[in-house]
Write a protein that holds these residues in place. Structure first.
Motif, PDB file in Angstrom:
ATOM      1  N   LEU A  55       0.831  -1.207   0.000  1.00  0.00           N
ATOM      2  CA  LEU A  55       0.000   0.000   0.000  1.00  0.00           C
ATOM      3  C   LEU A  55       0.864   1.255   0.000  1.00  0.00           C
ATOM      4  N   ARG A  56       1.937   1.240   0.793  1.00  0.00           N
ATOM      5  CA  ARG A  56       2.848   2.395   0.829  1.00  0.00           C
ATOM      6  C   ARG A  56       3.528   2.606  -0.517  1.00  0.00           C
ATOM      7  N   ASP A  57       3.741   1.515  -1.245  1.00  0.00           N
ATOM      8  CA  ASP A  57       4.411   1.606  -2.542  1.00  0.00           C
ATOM      9  C   ASP A  57       3.468   2.013  -3.667  1.00  0.00           C
ATOM     10  N   GLY A  58       2.218   2.330  -3.317  1.00  0.00           N
ATOM     11  CA  GLY A  58       1.315   2.878  -4.315  1.00  0.00           C
ATOM     12  C   GLY A  58       0.170   1.980  -4.738  1.00  0.00           C
ATOM     13  N   TRP A  59       0.166   0.739  -4.323  1.00  0.00           N
ATOM     14  CA  TRP A  59      -0.958  -0.131  -4.660  1.00  0.00           C
ATOM     15  C   TRP A  59      -2.160   0.260  -3.818  1.00  0.00           C
ATOM     16  N   THR A  60      -3.338   0.117  -4.397  1.00  0.00           N
ATOM     17  CA  THR A  60      -4.546   0.342  -3.613  1.00  0.00           C
ATOM     18  C   THR A  60      -5.104  -1.018  -3.203  1.00  0.00           C
ATOM     19  N   ALA A  61      -5.940  -0.996  -2.171  1.00  0.00           N
ATOM     20  CA  ALA A  61      -6.563  -2.242  -1.721  1.00  0.00           C
ATOM     21  C   ALA A  61      -7.387  -2.846  -2.849  1.00  0.00           C
ATOM     22  N   ASP A  62      -8.069  -2.006  -3.630  1.00  0.00           N
ATOM     23  CA  ASP A  62      -8.885  -2.494  -4.736  1.00  0.00           C
ATOM     24  C   ASP A  62      -8.017  -3.166  -5.803  1.00  0.00           C
ATOM     25  N   GLU A  63      -6.886  -2.533  -6.128  1.00  0.00           N
ATOM     26  CA  GLU A  63      -5.977  -3.133  -7.115  1.00  0.00           C
ATOM     27  C   GLU A  63      -5.453  -4.478  -6.639  1.00  0.00           C
ATOM     28  N   LEU A  64      -5.081  -4.539  -5.379  1.00  0.00           N
ATOM     29  CA  LEU A  64      -4.578  -5.806  -4.841  1.00  0.00           C
ATOM     30  C   LEU A  64      -5.669  -6.872  -4.875  1.00  0.00           C
ATOM     31  N   ARG A  65      -6.905  -6.490  -4.539  1.00  0.00           N
ATOM     32  CA  ARG A  65      -8.025  -7.449  -4.613  1.00  0.00           C
ATOM     33  C   ARG A  65      -8.196  -7.959  -6.039  1.00  0.00           C
ATOM     34  N   LYS A  66      -8.080  -7.065  -7.019  1.00  0.00           N
ATOM     35  CA  LYS A  66      -8.208  -7.470  -8.428  1.00  0.00           C
ATOM     36  C   LYS A  66      -7.108  -8.460  -8.819  1.00  0.00           C
ATOM     37  N   LEU A  67      -5.981  -8.385  -8.139  1.00  0.00           N
ATOM     38  CA  LEU A  67      -4.885  -9.328  -8.382  1.00  0.00           C
ATOM     39  C   LEU A  67      -5.060 -10.627  -7.601  1.00  0.00           C
ATOM     40  N   GLY A  68      -6.136 -10.689  -6.824  1.00  0.00           N
ATOM     41  CA  GLY A  68      -6.393 -11.888  -6.023  1.00  0.00           C
ATOM     42  C   GLY A  68      -5.750 -11.856  -4.653  1.00  0.00           C
ATOM     43  N   ILE A  69      -5.309 -10.674  -4.241  1.00  0.00           N
ATOM     44  CA  ILE A  69      -4.637 -10.533  -2.942  1.00  0.00           C
ATOM     45  C   ILE A  69      -5.594  -9.845  -1.979  1.00  0.00           C
ATOM     46  N   ALA A  70      -6.162 -10.602  -1.099  1.00  0.00           N
ATOM     47  CA  ALA A  70      -7.100 -10.054  -0.129  1.00  0.00           C
ATOM     48  C   ALA A  70      -6.355  -9.325   0.982  1.00  0.00           C
ATOM     49  N   GLU A  71      -7.064  -8.410   1.603  1.00  0.00           N
ATOM     50  CA  GLU A  71      -6.522  -7.706   2.757  1.00  0.00           C
ATOM     51  C   GLU A  71      -6.275  -8.724   3.869  1.00  0.00           C
ATOM     52  N   PRO A  72      -5.187  -8.578   4.611  1.00  0.00           N
ATOM     53  CA  PRO A  72      -4.927  -9.533   5.696  1.00  0.00           C
ATOM     54  C   PRO A  72      -6.052  -9.479   6.737  1.00  0.00           C
ATOM     55  N   GLU A  73      -6.334 -10.613   7.306  1.00  0.00           N
ATOM     56  CA  GLU A  73      -7.352 -10.661   8.345  1.00  0.00           C
ATOM     57  C   GLU A  73      -6.848  -9.924   9.565  1.00  0.00           C
ATOM     58  N   LYS A  74      -7.762  -9.243  10.211  1.00  0.00           N
ATOM     59  CA  LYS A  74      -7.402  -8.520  11.439  1.00  0.00           C
ATOM     60  C   LYS A  74      -7.204  -9.528  12.555  1.00  0.00           C
ATOM     61  N   ALA A  75      -6.131  -9.367  13.264  1.00  0.00           N
ATOM     62  CA  ALA A  75      -5.873 -10.241  14.407  1.00  0.00           C
ATOM     63  C   ALA A  75      -6.759  -9.781  15.548  1.00  0.00           C
ATOM     64  N   GLY A  76      -7.661 -10.626  15.948  1.00  0.00           N
ATOM     65  CA  GLY A  76      -8.561 -10.282  17.033  1.00  0.00           C
ATOM     66  C   GLY A  76      -8.075 -10.873  18.334  1.00  0.00           C
ATOM     67  N   LYS A  77      -8.704 -10.441  19.387  1.00  0.00           N
ATOM     68  CA  LYS A  77      -8.376 -11.020  20.680  1.00  0.00           C
ATOM     69  C   LYS A  77      -8.933 -12.427  20.741  1.00  0.00           C
ATOM     70  N   PRO A  78      -8.207 -13.338  21.363  1.00  0.00           N
ATOM     71  CA  PRO A  78      -8.750 -14.683  21.500  1.00  0.00           C
ATOM     72  C   PRO A  78     -10.060 -14.639  22.269  1.00  0.00           C
ATOM     73  N   ARG A  79     -11.026 -15.393  21.806  1.00  0.00           N
ATOM     74  CA  ARG A  79     -12.315 -15.420  22.480  1.00  0.00           C
ATOM     75  C   ARG A  79     -12.230 -16.296  23.704  1.00  0.00           C
ATOM     76  N   ARG A  80     -12.834 -15.801  24.772  1.00  0.00           N
ATOM     77  CA  ARG A  80     -12.866 -16.581  26.003  1.00  0.00           C
ATOM     78  C   ARG A  80     -14.142 -17.388  26.010  1.00  0.00           C
ATOM     79  N   LYS A  81     -14.020 -18.587  26.494  1.00  0.00           N
ATOM     80  CA  LYS A  81     -15.197 -19.428  26.615  1.00  0.00           C
ATOM     81  C   LYS A  81     -16.052 -18.908  27.764  1.00  0.00           C
ATOM     82  N   ALA A  82     -17.340 -18.984  27.558  1.00  0.00           N
ATOM     83  CA  ALA A  82     -18.249 -18.560  28.620  1.00  0.00           C
ATOM     84  C   ALA A  82     -18.153 -19.569  29.758  1.00  0.00           C
ATOM     85  N   ALA A  83     -18.298 -19.071  30.958  1.00  0.00           N
ATOM     86  CA  ALA A  83     -18.269 -19.958  32.114  1.00  0.00           C
ATOM     87  C   ALA A  83     -19.447 -20.907  32.039  1.00  0.00           C
TER      88      ALA A  83
END
Length: 93
Positions: A55-83
């Motif tokens: 992205l810093r080198d000038g590619w847009t997210a849309d252009e990368l998607r068109k190339l088949g490169i999806a945006e990286p998944e967001k790292a979420g917090k691990p889910r805690r099991k309900a008690a």
């Protein structure tokens, strides 16, 4: 029937040996799983960094998607099991 201490000890050790073997296998698998999770986390960070660099080198997210490169998944917090709910606790209503 008369108990023989040596026979009882041999039988007990055989049972313990089986239990120790299964625990050893479990610990080996859990260790490998932890190592792979750490490797996966590292690779996910590196992927996100490479995507950001693109992205810093000038590619847009849309252009990368068109190339088949999806945006990286967001790292979420691990889910805690309900008690677990107590069979005797709480009121109904």
């Amino acid at each position: 029937m008369t108990l023989n201490i040596d026979e009882a000890e041999r039988a007990a050790r055989a049972l313990l040996d089986n239990r120790i073997t299964s625990v050893r296998a479990l610990v080996e698998k859990r260790t490998a799983l932890d190592e792979h999770r750490e490797l996966l986390a590292t690779l996910e960070r590196q992927d996100a960094q490479a995507y950001a660099a693109a992205l810093r080198d000038g590619w847009t997210a849309d252009e990368l998607r068109k190339l088949g490169i999806a945006e990286p998944e967001k790292a979420g917090k691990p889910r805690r099991k309900a008690a677990p709910k107590s069979a005797t606790g709480g009121s109904a209503g």
